[in-house]
Design a protein around this motif. Structure first.
Motif, PDB file in Angstrom:
ATOM      1  N   VAL A  28       0.318  -1.207  -0.063  1.00  0.00           N
ATOM      2  CA  VAL A  28      -0.174   0.131  -0.091  1.00  0.00           C
ATOM      3  C   VAL A  28       1.041   1.378  -0.074  1.00  0.00           C
ATOM      4  CG1 VAL A  28      -1.791  -1.065   1.107  1.00  0.00           C
ATOM      5  CG2 VAL A  28      -0.046   0.077   2.815  1.00  0.00           C
ATOM      6  N   PRO A  29       0.402   2.715  -0.294  1.00  0.00           N
ATOM      7  CA  PRO A  29       0.853   3.385  -0.408  1.00  0.00           C
ATOM      8  C   PRO A  29       1.223   4.624   1.039  1.00  0.00           C
ATOM      9  CG  PRO A  29      -0.874   3.891  -1.293  1.00  0.00           C
ATOM     10  CD  PRO A  29      -0.498   2.687  -0.625  1.00  0.00           C
ATOM     11  N   GLY A  30       2.548   5.379   1.190  1.00  0.00           N
ATOM     12  CA  GLY A  30       3.072   5.416   2.631  1.00  0.00           C
ATOM     13  C   GLY A  30       4.049   4.922   3.634  1.00  0.00           C
ATOM     14  N   ASP A  31       3.501   5.489   4.094  1.00  0.00           N
ATOM     15  CA  ASP A  31       4.931   4.633   5.840  1.00  0.00           C
ATOM     16  C   ASP A  31       4.157   3.686   6.423  1.00  0.00           C
ATOM     17  OD1 ASP A  31       6.200   3.851   7.887  1.00  0.00           O
ATOM     18  OD2 ASP A  31       8.077   4.534   6.653  1.00  0.00           O
ATOM     19  N   GLY A 221       4.567  -2.782   8.534  1.00  0.00           N
ATOM     20  CA  GLY A 221       5.074  -2.380   7.601  1.00  0.00           C
ATOM     21  C   GLY A 221       5.598  -1.440   8.423  1.00  0.00           C
ATOM     22  N   GLY A 222       5.893   0.251   7.412  1.00  0.00           N
ATOM     23  CA  GLY A 222       7.065   0.683   8.534  1.00  0.00           C
ATOM     24  C   GLY A 222       8.747   0.793   7.713  1.00  0.00           C
ATOM     25  N   ALA A 223       8.919   1.632   7.285  1.00  0.00           N
ATOM     26  CA  ALA A 223      10.901   1.951   6.731  1.00  0.00           C
ATOM     27  C   ALA A 223      11.545   1.603   7.422  1.00  0.00           C
ATOM     28  CB  ALA A 223      11.319   3.112   6.654  1.00  0.00           C
ATOM     29  N   SER A 224      11.551   1.688   9.197  1.00  0.00           N
ATOM     30  CA  SER A 224      12.723   1.079  10.427  1.00  0.00           C
ATOM     31  C   SER A 224      12.259  -0.527  10.604  1.00  0.00           C
ATOM     32  CB  SER A 224      12.298   1.351  11.862  1.00  0.00           C
ATOM     33  OG  SER A 224      10.939   0.929  12.153  1.00  0.00           O
ATOM     34  N   LYS A 225      11.251  -1.337  10.312  1.00  0.00           N
ATOM     35  CA  LYS A 225      11.093  -2.243  10.220  1.00  0.00           C
ATOM     36  C   LYS A 225      11.149  -3.996   8.838  1.00  0.00           C
ATOM     37  CE  LYS A 225       7.186  -3.794  12.742  1.00  0.00           C
ATOM     38  NZ  LYS A 225       5.336  -3.508  12.988  1.00  0.00           N
ATOM     39  N   ALA A 226      12.137  -2.725   7.978  1.00  0.00           N
ATOM     40  CA  ALA A 226      12.726  -3.441   6.517  1.00  0.00           C
ATOM     41  C   ALA A 226      13.476  -5.089   6.688  1.00  0.00           C
ATOM     42  CB  ALA A 226      13.347  -2.206   6.104  1.00  0.00           C
ATOM     43  N   GLU A 246       4.654   0.885   1.411  1.00  0.00           N
ATOM     44  CA  GLU A 246       6.171   1.483   0.087  1.00  0.00           C
ATOM     45  C   GLU A 246       6.585   1.349   1.150  1.00  0.00           C
ATOM     46  OE1 GLU A 246       4.487   5.448  -1.092  1.00  0.00           O
ATOM     47  OE2 GLU A 246       5.854   5.209  -2.287  1.00  0.00           O
ATOM     48  N   GLY A 247       7.011   2.897   2.215  1.00  0.00           N
ATOM     49  CA  GLY A 247       8.540   2.859   3.389  1.00  0.00           C
ATOM     50  C   GLY A 247       9.314   1.134   3.249  1.00  0.00           C
ATOM     51  N   ALA A 248       8.428   0.144   4.495  1.00  0.00           N
ATOM     52  CA  ALA A 248       9.357  -0.564   4.494  1.00  0.00           C
ATOM     53  C   ALA A 248       9.886  -2.552   2.860  1.00  0.00           C
ATOM     54  CB  ALA A 248       7.779  -1.620   4.843  1.00  0.00           C
ATOM     55  N   ALA A 249       8.809  -1.374   2.115  1.00  0.00           N
ATOM     56  CA  ALA A 249       9.263  -2.388   0.842  1.00  0.00           C
ATOM     57  C   ALA A 249      10.494  -1.727  -0.192  1.00  0.00           C
ATOM     58  CB  ALA A 249       7.592  -2.299   0.190  1.00  0.00           C
TER      59      ALA A 249
END
Ligand code: F6P
Length: 256
Positions: A28-31, A221-226, A246-249
């Motif tokens: 999904v779009p966003g973070d 999700g979430g960039a920090s969980k990548a 999107e942030g995580a992906a």
């Protein structure tokens, strides 16, 4: 669909599906760590997948966490009544009530016109308590439900962050760092290679039971969980549908 493709999300979905041999990836779009709408979108997509993949009277095991909790509000709209039985995937007392698997299983049942089976046990059990507990008939019943689980819906978290959130003992924190755990899901801690290196001693669904389920919805999700999500994907069973943002992906594809 067009916006999805133009923004590159479709391409990332296919890349992740192929690399990790997953049933499906939805981005999904966003973070979701920054924008609450993104977490709600994750919840909505998970609810839609549950409707698509579930059959009458399926047993659905659910974990705790704020991302899984975000599915609740979308269930009454998307799930047609089909007598689903929601079970808490783990004991899990210790976290904030709203985030516990038990609470979420009951809330899901209410919204999806199903029933629930809960398991109120401390998140961490002593070895002695654990050995005694697993002989109890009600716990055996729970283990049977885990053996016959058709769908698992689970969150994924950063290992250190989760250990902190659970007020883990210094000993457990040391184990987690010695074993170089980066990700956590359903009480298991995973290292960078995706190997389970530690498990919280409590009653809950086990890896082998998870692998037997017809469908797995991994929702995080979430960039920090990548790196946490990436570690989990390395050994994720083939029937896994990943629902992320999107942030995580974006970060996952950079780490690959
Ligand atoms: O504690 C339950 C749990 O599903 C963990 O297994 C997972 O790491 C975490 O919650 C995810 O929490 P959140 O969605 O709030 O980041």
């Amino acid at each position: 669909v067009l916006v999805h493709e133009l923004s590159g999300l479709g391409e990332m979905e296919r890349q992740l599906e192929q690399t990790f041999k997953l049933a499906q990836v939805i981005i999904v779009p966003g973070d979701s760590e920054i924008e609450s709408y993104a977490k709600s979108l994750i919840g909505q997509e998970a609810a839609k997948q549950l409707e698509l993949l579930s059959q009458d009277q399926d047993t659905v095991a659910v974990t705790g966490g704020s991302t899984i909790a975000a599915i609740t509000d979308h269930l009454s709209v998307h799930i047609k009544p089909k007598n689903l039985v929601f079970v808490a995937a783990r004991g899990g007392i210790g976290e904030n009530v709203e985030l516990q698997a038990n609470h979420i299983a009951s809330a899901f049942a209410l919204q999806a016109s199903g029933t629930s089976r809960t398991l109120y046990l401390p998140d961490h059990l002593s070895e002695k308590a654990y050995k005694t507990m697993i002989k109890e008939p009600v716990i055996k019943e729970m283990m049977d439900l885990y053996d016959n689980t058709n769908i698992v819906i689970h969150g994924i978290g950063d290992a250190k962050e989760m250990a902190r959130r659970r007020n883990s003992s210094q000993q457990e924190l040391d184990t987690i760092s010695q074993m170089q755990a980066v990700g956590e899901a359903f009480g298991y801690y995973f290292n960078e290679q995706g190997k389970a290196v530690h498990r919280i001693r409590t009653v809950g669904i086990q890896l082998k039971q998870l692998k037997q389920a017809r469908h797995l919805l991994a929702v995080a999700g979430g960039a920090s969980k990548a790196s946490a999500i990436l570690s989990y994907l390395k050994h994720a069973p083939r029937q896994t549908v990943l629902i992320t943002d999107e942030g995580a992906a974006k970060n996952i594809t950079q780490l690959m």
